[in-house]
Motif scaffolding. Structure first.
Motif, PDB file in Angstrom:
ATOM      1  N   LYS A   1      47.381 -26.027 -21.887  1.00 41.49           N
ATOM      2  CA  LYS A   1      48.658 -25.745 -21.200  1.00 41.49           C
ATOM      3  C   LYS A   1      49.655 -25.086 -22.154  1.00 41.49           C
ATOM      4  CE  LYS A   1      52.993 -27.401 -19.876  1.00 41.49           C
ATOM      5  NZ  LYS A   1      54.118 -28.048 -20.574  1.00 41.49           N
ATOM      6  N   GLN A   2      49.734 -25.579 -23.398  1.00 39.97           N
ATOM      7  CA  GLN A   2      50.705 -25.038 -24.359  1.00 39.97           C
ATOM      8  C   GLN A   2      50.379 -23.570 -24.694  1.00 39.97           C
ATOM      9  OE1 GLN A   2      53.085 -27.239 -24.568  1.00 39.97           O
ATOM     10  NE2 GLN A   2      52.717 -28.727 -26.219  1.00 39.97           N
TER      11      GLN A   2
ATOM     12  N   PHE B   1      53.285 -34.106 -19.411  1.00 39.15           N
ATOM     13  CA  PHE B   1      53.654 -32.772 -19.920  1.00 39.15           C
ATOM     14  C   PHE B   1      52.538 -31.751 -19.745  1.00 39.15           C
ATOM     15  CE2 PHE B   1      57.309 -34.830 -21.754  1.00 39.15           C
ATOM     16  CZ  PHE B   1      58.267 -33.812 -21.758  1.00 39.15           C
ATOM     17  N   ILE B   2      51.364 -32.213 -19.314  1.00 34.99           N
ATOM     18  CA  ILE B   2      50.333 -31.261 -18.906  1.00 34.99           C
ATOM     19  C   ILE B   2      50.781 -30.536 -17.636  1.00 34.99           C
ATOM     20  CG2 ILE B   2      47.982 -31.058 -17.989  1.00 34.99           C
ATOM     21  CD1 ILE B   2      47.210 -33.402 -19.812  1.00 34.99           C
TER      22      ILE B   2
ATOM     23  N   ILE C   1      42.718 -35.450 -22.658  1.00 34.56           N
ATOM     24  CA  ILE C   1      44.173 -35.250 -22.629  1.00 34.56           C
ATOM     25  C   ILE C   1      44.574 -34.200 -23.660  1.00 34.56           C
ATOM     26  CG2 ILE C   1      46.388 -36.346 -23.154  1.00 34.56           C
ATOM     27  CD1 ILE C   1      45.297 -38.911 -21.891  1.00 34.56           C
TER      28      ILE C   1
ATOM     29  N   ALA D   1      52.056 -37.664 -22.412  1.00 32.50           N
ATOM     30  CA  ALA D   1      51.114 -36.576 -22.709  1.00 32.50           C
ATOM     31  C   ALA D   1      50.522 -36.031 -21.413  1.00 32.50           C
ATOM     32  CB  ALA D   1      50.014 -37.071 -23.641  1.00 32.50           C
TER      33      ALA D   1
ATOM     34  N   ALA E   1      51.201 -35.546 -29.707  1.00 34.98           N
ATOM     35  CA  ALA E   1      50.892 -36.361 -28.526  1.00 34.98           C
ATOM     36  C   ALA E   1      49.731 -37.310 -28.794  1.00 34.98           C
ATOM     37  CB  ALA E   1      50.553 -35.445 -27.345  1.00 34.98           C
TER      38      ALA E   1
ATOM     39  N   LEU F   1      46.270 -30.594 -22.750  1.00 30.81           N
ATOM     40  CA  LEU F   1      47.627 -30.319 -23.237  1.00 30.81           C
ATOM     41  C   LEU F   1      47.639 -29.045 -24.091  1.00 30.81           C
ATOM     42  CD1 LEU F   1      50.526 -31.390 -23.230  1.00 30.81           C
ATOM     43  CD2 LEU F   1      49.984 -32.692 -25.290  1.00 30.81           C
TER      44      LEU F   1
ATOM     45  N   SER G   1      52.331 -29.758 -31.520  1.00 26.50           N
ATOM     46  CA  SER G   1      52.782 -30.621 -30.418  1.00 26.50           C
ATOM     47  C   SER G   1      51.617 -31.405 -29.818  1.00 26.50           C
ATOM     48  CB  SER G   1      53.476 -29.780 -29.339  1.00 26.50           C
ATOM     49  OG  SER G   1      52.595 -28.790 -28.843  1.00 26.50           O
ATOM     50  N   THR G   2      50.430 -30.789 -29.752  1.00 29.91           N
ATOM     51  CA  THR G   2      49.250 -31.511 -29.238  1.00 29.91           C
ATOM     52  C   THR G   2      48.882 -32.667 -30.172  1.00 29.91           C
ATOM     53  OG1 THR G   2      48.418 -29.490 -28.193  1.00 29.91           O
ATOM     54  CG2 THR G   2      46.855 -31.298 -28.518  1.00 29.91           C
TER      55      THR G   2
ATOM     56  N   ASP H   1      57.996 -27.894 -22.719  1.00 32.03           N
ATOM     57  CA  ASP H   1      57.164 -28.104 -23.908  1.00 32.03           C
ATOM     58  C   ASP H   1      57.180 -29.586 -24.304  1.00 32.03           C
ATOM     59  OD1 ASP H   1      56.739 -25.404 -23.950  1.00 32.03           O
ATOM     60  OD2 ASP H   1      58.287 -24.988 -25.458  1.00 32.03           O
ATOM     61  N   TYR H   2      56.071 -30.027 -24.895  1.00 32.86           N
ATOM     62  CA  TYR H   2      56.016 -31.405 -25.404  1.00 32.86           C
ATOM     63  C   TYR H   2      57.090 -31.563 -26.478  1.00 32.86           C
ATOM     64  CZ  TYR H   2      54.005 -35.820 -26.965  1.00 32.86           C
ATOM     65  OH  TYR H   2      53.817 -37.146 -27.263  1.00 32.86           O
TER      66      TYR H   2
END
Length: 792
Positions: A244-245, A624-625, A237, A621, A263, A241, A259-260, A630-631
């Motif tokens: 992706k960010q 938001f992937i 996860i 989490a 999460a 994530l 942010s990761t 944004d997370y």
């Protein structure tokens, strides 16, 4: 004292001393100086170093350190605050566990087995670790054999089940080896210590038998599973994530890392394991004030879940002391002769049971008879006897075992009459022949009946009434006459005490398994039958606790889900039990059960708070992937929410009083409390995403609203599980609400929050109302479902 030495090429110099004299103080010091002592005391608890390591070096703490390092490397130092929570949790957990360890170690000294040795011609009691090679051990029924030794004088029967797994007693004669970890079940002897410490044949097996019985713990099982599942999920996860960010959303490295980390921090239930250890450790400390030594932490949970409690009559319902009420002659033998016979029999036996102690007290004038052979009492035989020169053999014991159904009807009628009043009836018999291989002589003739009575513990009726009210079924399992035991149980106030059975009539496993569920009182039970009864009850999905104080209880104690021993009982029962009542007072049992229920109910409630966060954080989490947003959280914001809605309240709530009975499975109870809050939080964030699609809130506004709505939901969950509010709970709840508001108003920069604007407030108001409605609706549905499942 004659002493001679022998030198073995593969071992130390041996000291062969007279069994009557034993080693001198100088010889003991000599052996100890050579390192030939039995070693250090058995370690019942973890060392302080191991406790600290176990609380610090956990997988989640390691993960927290890695995540903190990542945040440090990108320069977002205040977002490392979550490490402070992990450090505090570890410190509190270690502190409480060390306190519990010190308490257990002090109490364990009282309950630890002692060795009886002959030194300088005198019998002494020493701690097991003070034994040295070639010491002379004085062993009798109930003693644990604490070092491999060679039998020098006397005869005995040994239960080697903890070493070999064989439950049948083994007869031992001079020249035989006695293995450490086994127990004397009959007879007495003098034996020379052959091995000490790790040299003992059964050292490892015995240690495992004593202390490493796998606990029957739902909490431990499910917490380990939760840790395993989250541990497996967290890495993929986190990687997805972060990818992706960086590569899809085009965020900078610092924001993507922060942010990761936020999460992943939310997914970790870092305080759950430590909270469990702390709560159980506090329970150990509380129980020590009630003179209970808990040798296995998770036995507190097991005892709280017990629905069947198996008791031995002696030491629980009764005080364990007896008195002789009547002597009823059955032959022409005079009263004076009967007194002499019984005095001679008790003098020839090393038995120190309450029955023999009462007989010795009542018949103290011992005649000058020569005993040529003696058969000690054993719980399997139910009789003991001796042969005297020119007098023949005399046997004393249970009539059913001595005469095996051949007694005249009038004698059985007399016995039944006294047994019906709760008294114990023994028979004294005579035979002109001797004993062969510890078997009864041919054609014994009855001499008299001995009527004895037990003294009921004053606290027994109240204790039994408590368990009846709590829905715990009581099974009284005794080696005495079934009718006698039933009447004693009735006098003590045991419900359904008239529902009894003589275990000698149960000849098959099927009969015994059926009887285990059906009857309340069991008489004439052998040690193997006690074991079989416990197994039968467990096979029918009962959680079984067993109390005992004798070596005949060892097998059943080991098999039970939770074993409780009396400190005044045998070494054997104390060694294998998870809980030892140091004052040997059965009245302490309700306090232990109440403490267990307090711990487990509060743990279930606190665990639900941790799972709300873990479920919510894991799901969003993953979401938001795939979402084009944004997370919304940062680690320091997760720390604020977790501390006020989970960390602080969980520790307070976990130590509250709670007397509720435990219902259902741990994980189902926790999920029932956690799912409404977790689902509501997930819906909140999805609503926030939808609203943000129509109104152009910026990144800081979305993050602030996410913190507010999540914190509000967390506090609402706390309110629900705290109901009904009392003064301490109310003070805690409103203090945490005030702390959250203060953080929003006065510490916005610290937590990366902004001032609430009018559009934000307009969006938050309906979301909060919807959150409350959704959460309470889900709670109602789950409670209704749980109620229908319970009733169905």
């Amino acid at each position: 004292m004659s002493t001679h030495f022998s030198q073995h090429t593969a071992g130390p110099i041996r000291l062969h001393v007279s069994p009557d004299q034993g080693l001198s103080n100088e010889q003991v010091a000599q052996q100890a100086s050579k390192g030939l002592s039995n070693g250090f005391p058995d370690v019942r608890t973890k060392s302080i170093k191991k406790i600290i390591c176990d609380n610090i070096l956990t997988p989640f703490n390691l993960l927290n350190v890695i995540l903190g390092l990542l945040v440090f490397l990108v320069g977002s130092y205040k977002n490392m605050l979550f490490l402070g929570v992990a450090i505090c949790n570890s410190f509190i957990g270690a502190f409480q566990e060390i306190r519990a360890k010190k308490t257990i170690d002090k109490l364990a000294v009282v309950a630890a087995p002692k060795a009886h040795v002959i030194r300088s011609g005198q019998k002494r009691q020493i701690s097991v670790e003070e034994l040295v090679l070639d010491d002379i051990l004085a062993l009798e029924s109930g003693n644990q054999i604490c070092a491999d030794c060679l039998l020098l004088r006397g005869e005995c029967e040994i239960n080697e089940s903890l070493v070999t797994g064989e439950s049948e007693p083994v007869a031992k004669k001079p020249g035989d080896l006695l293995l450490s970890g086994s127990f004397v079940v009959a007879g007495s002897c003098l034996a020379r210590v052959e091995h000490v410490g790790r040299e003992n044949y059964a050292a490892k097996i015995t240690n495992e038998a004593k202390y490493f019985k796998k606990p029957n713990s739902e909490i431990m099982t499910w917490i380990n599973r939760i840790i395993k599942y989250i541990g497996i999920a967290i890495i993929p996860i986190g990687l997805l994530l972060f990818y992706k960010q960086i590569f899809i959303s085009g965020q900078g490295l610092q924001r993507a890392v922060v942010s990761t980390v936020a999460a992943l921090v939310g997914m970790i239930p870092e305080g759950l394991v430590l909270l469990t250890s702390m709560v159980l450790a506090v329970s150990v400390l509380r129980l020590s004030r009630h003179h209970a030594l808990v040798q296995e932490l998770y036995s507190i949970e097991t005892l709280a879940r017990v629905d069947v409690l198996c008791l031995d009559k002696t030491g629980t319902i009764t005080e364990g002391t007896m008195q002789v009420d009547h002597v009823l002659p059955l032959s022409s033998v005079s009263t004076e002769e009967i007194s002499a016979i019984i005095a001679a029999l008790t003098a020839s036996s090393p038995d120190t049971s309450p029955t023999f102690s009462a007989l010795r007290q009542a018949f103290s004038q011992c005649p000058d008879w020569q005993c040529t052979n003696a058969v000690p009492f054993s719980s399997a035989r139910k009789w003991s006897g001796a042969t005297f020169a020119g007098k023949g053999s005399y046997i004393i014991g249970a009539a059913e075992f001595v005469f095996k159904g051949t007694l005249p009807a009038d004698i059985r009628e007399k016995m039944a009459r006294y047994a019906a009043s709760g008294q114990r009836v023994l028979i004294l018999a005579h035979s002109a022949e001797g004993f062969v291989e510890k078997q009864l002589p041919q054609k014994p003739e009855p001499v008299c009946l001995l009527v004895l009575s037990d003294k009921i513990r004053p606290s027994a009726p109240q204790t039994l009434a408590y368990f009846a009210e709590q829905g715990v079924a009581i099974k009284v399992i005794s080696g005495d006459n079934a009718l006698t035991v039933a009447n004693i149980a009735k006098r003590a106030g045991l419900p359904d005490a008239g529902n009894y059975i003589d275990a000698t009539t149960l000849t098959t496993d099927e009969q015994l398994a059926e009887a285990a569920e059906r009857y309340t009182v069991f008489g004439r039970v052998t040690p193997q039958q006690k074991l079989a009864l416990v197994k039968a009850l467990k096979a029918r999905k009962h959680t079984v606790a067993m109390t005992g104080d004798g070596v005949n209880d060892v097998l059943a104690l080991r098999e039970s889900d939770c074993s409780i021993a009396m400190a005044s009982g045998s070494d054997a029962s104390r060694t294998v039990s998870q809980v030892v009542l140091l004052d040997s007072n059965f009245a302490s049992m309700p306090k232990i059960v109440k403490e267990g229920r307090r711990s487990i109910n509060n743990l279930q409630r606190s665990a639900s708070l941790f799972l709300v966060k873990s479920i919510f954080s894991s799901v969003i989490a993953i979401l938001f992937i795939f979402l084009a947003f944004d997370y919304p959280f940062q680690p320091i914001q997760q720390t604020l929410i977790s501390a006020l809605t989970i960390g602080i309240p969980s520790f307070f709530l976990a130590l509250e009083r709670n007397k509720e009975r435990i219902h259902g499975k741990f994980i189902l109870n926790v999920l029932q409390k956690a799912l409404p809050g977790a689902v509501t939080m997930i819906i909140n964030i999805l609503l926030l995403v939808i609203i943000s699609s129509f109104y152009p809130f910026n990144r800081e506004e979305i993050s602030t609203m996410a913190v507010i709505i999540t914190g509000f939901t967390g506090l609402t969950i706390l309110l629900k599980i705290s109901l009904p509010l009392n003064l301490p709970r109310g003070a805690l709840f409103f203090s945490l609400c005030a702390a959250f508001v203060i953080a929003l108003l006065f510490f916005r920069p610290l937590f990366n929050l902004i001032f609430i604007t009018t559009p934000m407030l307009l969006a938050l108001a309906p979301m909060m109302a919807a959150a409350a409605c959704v959460m309470f609706s889900l709670w109602h549905l789950l409670e209704k479902y749980a109620g229908s499942r319970k009733n169905g």
